[in-house]
Motif scaffolding. Structure first.
Motif, mmCIF file in Angstrom:
data_model
loop_
_atom_site.group_PDB
_atom_site.id
_atom_site.type_symbol
_atom_site.label_atom_id
_atom_site.label_comp_id
_atom_site.label_asym_id
_atom_site.label_seq_id
_atom_site.Cartn_x
_atom_site.Cartn_y
_atom_site.Cartn_z
ATOM 1 N N LEU A 31 0.805 -1.220 0.000
ATOM 2 C CA LEU A 31 0.000 0.000 0.000
ATOM 3 C C LEU A 31 0.843 1.277 0.000
ATOM 4 N N VAL A 32 1.934 1.277 0.760
ATOM 5 C CA VAL A 32 2.797 2.475 0.780
ATOM 6 C C VAL A 32 3.404 2.696 -0.605
ATOM 7 N N ALA A 33 3.770 1.637 -1.269
ATOM 8 C CA ALA A 33 4.292 1.765 -2.628
ATOM 9 C C ALA A 33 3.229 2.342 -3.559
ATOM 10 N N LEU A 34 2.001 1.862 -3.437
ATOM 11 C CA LEU A 34 0.935 2.339 -4.309
ATOM 12 C C LEU A 34 0.654 3.817 -4.110
ATOM 13 N N ASP A 35 0.898 4.339 -2.922
ATOM 14 C CA ASP A 35 0.714 5.771 -2.665
ATOM 15 C C ASP A 35 1.586 6.636 -3.563
ATOM 16 N N ASN A 36 2.647 6.044 -4.108
ATOM 17 C CA ASN A 36 3.646 6.810 -4.856
ATOM 18 C C ASN A 36 3.510 6.708 -6.371
ATOM 19 N N LEU A 37 2.512 5.995 -6.858
ATOM 20 C CA LEU A 37 2.370 5.797 -8.298
ATOM 21 C C LEU A 37 2.146 7.101 -9.056
ATOM 22 N N GLN A 38 1.184 7.885 -8.615
ATOM 23 C CA GLN A 38 0.803 9.080 -9.375
ATOM 24 C C GLN A 38 1.928 10.094 -9.450
ATOM 25 N N GLU A 39 2.725 10.215 -8.390
ATOM 26 C CA GLU A 39 3.834 11.160 -8.403
ATOM 27 C C GLU A 39 4.835 10.821 -9.514
ATOM 28 N N ALA A 40 4.914 9.533 -9.855
ATOM 29 C CA ALA A 40 5.830 9.100 -10.923
ATOM 30 C C ALA A 40 5.152 9.114 -12.295
ATOM 31 N N THR A 159 13.140 -10.404 -22.740
ATOM 32 C CA THR A 159 11.691 -10.544 -22.945
ATOM 33 C C THR A 159 11.118 -11.646 -22.057
ATOM 34 N N HIS A 160 11.543 -11.657 -20.814
ATOM 35 C CA HIS A 160 11.015 -12.567 -19.804
ATOM 36 C C HIS A 160 10.611 -11.763 -18.565
ATOM 37 N N PRO A 161 9.713 -12.271 -17.747
ATOM 38 C CA PRO A 161 9.370 -11.573 -16.504
ATOM 39 C C PRO A 161 10.559 -11.511 -15.549
ATOM 40 N N VAL A 162 10.508 -10.515 -14.681
ATOM 41 C CA VAL A 162 11.466 -10.408 -13.579
ATOM 42 C C VAL A 162 10.679 -10.187 -12.292
ATOM 43 N N TYR A 163 11.332 -10.434 -11.158
ATOM 44 C CA TYR A 163 10.685 -10.372 -9.845
ATOM 45 C C TYR A 163 11.445 -9.376 -8.974
ATOM 46 N N ILE A 164 10.733 -8.403 -8.429
ATOM 47 C CA ILE A 164 11.337 -7.411 -7.540
ATOM 48 C C ILE A 164 10.614 -7.449 -6.207
ATOM 49 N N ALA A 165 11.328 -7.800 -5.141
ATOM 50 C CA ALA A 165 10.766 -7.775 -3.788
ATOM 51 C C ALA A 165 11.073 -6.431 -3.149
ATOM 52 N N LEU A 166 10.030 -5.722 -2.721
ATOM 53 C CA LEU A 166 10.179 -4.395 -2.120
ATOM 54 C C LEU A 166 9.654 -4.420 -0.688
ATOM 55 N N PRO A 167 10.548 -4.518 0.314
ATOM 56 C CA PRO A 167 10.110 -4.532 1.712
ATOM 57 C C PRO A 167 9.439 -3.213 2.106
ATOM 58 N N THR A 168 8.513 -3.290 3.033
ATOM 59 C CA THR A 168 7.755 -2.101 3.440
ATOM 60 C C THR A 168 8.647 -1.009 4.007
ATOM 61 N N ASP A 169 9.727 -1.378 4.691
ATOM 62 C CA ASP A 169 10.592 -0.363 5.292
ATOM 63 C C ASP A 169 11.673 0.131 4.342
ATOM 64 N N MET A 170 11.709 -0.394 3.114
ATOM 65 C CA MET A 170 12.678 0.059 2.125
ATOM 66 C C MET A 170 12.061 1.022 1.110
ATOM 67 N N ALA A 171 10.753 0.974 0.949
ATOM 68 C CA ALA A 171 10.094 1.745 -0.114
ATOM 69 C C ALA A 171 10.437 3.220 -0.052
ATOM 70 N N LEU A 172 10.471 3.803 1.136
ATOM 71 C CA LEU A 172 10.690 5.245 1.274
ATOM 72 C C LEU A 172 12.112 5.605 1.694
ATOM 73 N N GLN A 173 13.013 4.639 1.639
ATOM 74 C CA GLN A 173 14.418 4.925 1.934
ATOM 75 C C GLN A 173 14.990 5.854 0.867
ATOM 76 N N LYS A 174 15.754 6.845 1.291
ATOM 77 C CA LYS A 174 16.326 7.831 0.361
ATOM 78 C C LYS A 174 17.558 7.275 -0.355
ATOM 79 N N ILE A 175 17.614 7.564 -1.653
ATOM 80 C CA ILE A 175 18.771 7.191 -2.463
ATOM 81 C C ILE A 175 19.038 8.325 -3.455
ATOM 82 N N PRO A 176 20.245 8.408 -4.022
ATOM 83 C CA PRO A 176 20.528 9.453 -5.023
ATOM 84 C C PRO A 176 19.634 9.274 -6.257
#
Length: 574
Positions: A31-40, A159-176
């Motif tokens: 859900l926290v990740a989904l909050d950020n869709l529109q901004e992108a 042209t194959h699927p990939v899998y990305i695991a995004l932990p809840t406490d990593m979604a809003l971590q700051k990066i360059p």
């Protein structure tokens, strides 16, 4: 230094790749990740369930080139796996993003909901490893951007699927955010120049020496983006060209050099003769699965075949690994002296007919497959997008001659019944974003429709306007053709299909439903230029066909499959 968050970096990269809508189902770990869709700059689709969302992401990717799917840990991601496996099987690039519990909870082995209760948080990602080109866990902010770029490149290039695991406490971590200034490198790995030169010399010599060569285009030519090169090769060489079931629509069927669909022994006799009499087969992107090859009944000679693939070239019995077809085809187009290519008509088929004259003259008003599918070609328009369901529609569409620039979407290899409804939603949404003038037409069976028909409500929700043709033939006809014609397990509960759009909330004046039972009613409905054909609203057609009627190719393939299955059982217990 300008900063962003991990989730914003990921979503902005998706936007840079051309994705505008993200399919999936909300769950507390995403859900926290989904909050950020529109901004992108991304829009949330919101599907009826994760399986439908996976099918829709597949259909979207076949139009846009790549797609994204977001599910939640455990219950959500597992519901999507049948669809993701289909995308892997069919070589479709889908980015599967899974919201997972926090890194702290995982380290502690916490007894959380949506887990197996054993403290193992890796089990579900491990299930996805065999159906993902790359699996990435975004648990380290210092390398998160690099990992995102790596996995997205792998998805697009392979042209194959990939899998990305995004932990809840990593979604809003700051990066360059600096990495976002440079587009991801999506180019194919370069070929070794000296080996490629040798391959080109060999191919050129063989083509010049052939008397009646033919081009055979298959699914991987579409998936690995060499269709432009294929069309150039056909037009410049003037060699006859044939498609397979998985590459239906890849070749311009109005081109005088198009000869038809080759499916081994399941082919029309003239197509079979034309391909198998060629003294050279230029095979591009072959994927010789059972349904795609007529039950493995190709009668072509390996010694006289040049096979182009994404990561290797085969010339007769010699294989050149690491030599990709796109670069070779481009160089070949620039170096061949097309005047030296011999042209004979012995390897050319007659163009597919727009009408099956025998069925047309058979009399009566019953709608049969032999009458209907050639008839559809008269009604189709340039640039239509045609989605066909595993079953009668997949085999029937092979008898339909397409106008120019028609896109066909089907699932011949994975063959998951119910795929087409979700794929229709994804494809229609992709076209809403890119080209609203193109019609989207779905042909599905009544049995398949019962599996995923609720996704029609998502189409209504997003204002999509496909034409949905539900073939009512009282059950699973494809299974009846293989085994159990009268078996109860191939029966279904009848639905009132003309009530579906209203039941899912379509507003009055924004939808139309039709029941069609005779050939005359088909002709009246399929008049060019009428309200129905303009496709200005969502429409559903219930098309009645006999229970045990099936397309010619399905009748043959069904018997082949039954024999093959029996043979495998005999071998198993020998």
């Amino acid at each position: 230094m300008t900063e962003t968050t991990i989730v914003q970096y990921l979503f902005k990269r998706l936007h840079q790749l051309g994705i505008r809508s993200v399919h999936g189902v909300p769950g507390d770990y995403n859900l926290v990740a989904l909050d950020n869709l529109q901004e992108a700059g991304l829009e949330w689709v919101g599907n009826c369930n994760e399986l439908n969302a996976g099918y829709a992401a597949d259909g979207y990717a076949r139009i846009k080139g790549i797609s994204a799917l977001i599910t939640t840990f455990g219950v959500g991601e597992l519901s999507a796996l049948a669809a993701v496996a289909g995308s892997y099987s069919e070589r479709v690039p889908v980015v599967h993003i899974v919201g997972v519990p926090s890194t702290i909870s995982q380290k502690q082995g916490a007894l959380l909901h949506h887990t197996l209760g054993n403290g193992d948080f890796s089990v579900f990602a491990n299930m996805s490893r065999s159906i993902s080109q790359v699996v990435v866990h975004l648990t380290d902010p210092t390398i998160a951007a690099r990992e995102i770029d790596r996995v997205l490149r792998a998805c697009y290039v392979s042209t194959h699927p990939v899998y990305i695991a995004l932990p809840t406490d990593m979604a809003l971590q700051k990066i360059p955010s600096k990495g976002l200034e440079t587009p991801i490198n999506l180019s194919m790995p370069p070929n070794d120049p000296s080996i490629e030169a040798d391959v080109l010399d060999s191919i050129t010599e063989i083509i010049y020496s052939a008397n009646n060569a033919a081009i055979l285009v298959d699914a991987c030519a579409i998936r690995h983006r060499v269709i432009d090169e294929v069309h150039d090769l056909i037009n410049k060489s003037q060699l006859p060209a044939f498609a397979t079931p998985m590459s239906k629509g890849a070749i311009d069927e109005t081109n005088i050099r198009f000869g038809g669909i080759y499916i081994g022994d399941v082919s029309r006799p003239d197509v079979k003769k034309a391909v198998e009499s060629a003294d050279l087969i230029i095979s591009i992107g072959a994927l010789k699965s059972d349904f795609n090859s007529g039950g493995f009944t190709y009668h072509t000679n390996t010694k006289h075949t040049i096979e182009f693939q994404v990561d290797h070239i085969k010339i007769g019995y010699a294989t050149y690994p690491g030599i990709g077809m796109k670069s070779v085809l481009q160089k070949l187009l620039g170096s061949l002296d097309f005047h030296r290519i011999r042209h004979t008509e012995s390897a050319k088929s007659k163009p597919p007919r727009l009408v099956n004259q025998e069925a047309e003259n058979s009399g009566g008003q019953e709608i049969t497959h032999s009458w209907f599918w050639p008839h559809v070609g008269n009604w189709l328009q340039e640039k239509d997008v045609i989605i066909t369901e595993t079953g009668t529609a997949n085999f029937g569409i092979l008898e339909t001659r397409f106008p120019k620039d028609v896109t066909a979407i089907s699932q011949v290899l994975w063959g998951s019944i119910g795929y087409s409804v979700g794929a229709c939603q994804g494809a229609a949404l992709a076209l809403k974003e890119t080209d609203r003038s193109r019609r989207v037409i779905l042909f599905t069976g009544d049995g398949a429709f019962q599996m995923t028909g609720n996704e029609v409500s998502t189409m209504i929700r997003h204002g999509l306007k496909p034409i949905i043709v539900v073939i009512n033939n009282d059950g699973y006809t494809i299974e009846r053709m293989i085994h159990g014609e009268g078996a109860v397990y191939n029966d279904i509960q009848p639905w009132k299909h003309t009530k579906i759009l209203e039941m899912f909330g379509a507003k009055e004046g924004e939808y139309m439903s039709y029941a069609v039972k005779t050939r005359k009613e088909v002709d009246e409905l399929f008049q060019k230029g009428n309200e129905f054909s303009k496709a200005e609203r969502i429409q559903l057609v219930e098309l009645f066909m006999p229970r045990l009627d099936a397309p010619r190719a399905l009748k043959i393939t069904g018997k082949m499959s039954e024999k093959l299955n029996a043979k495998m059982e005999d071998t198993k217990y020998a």
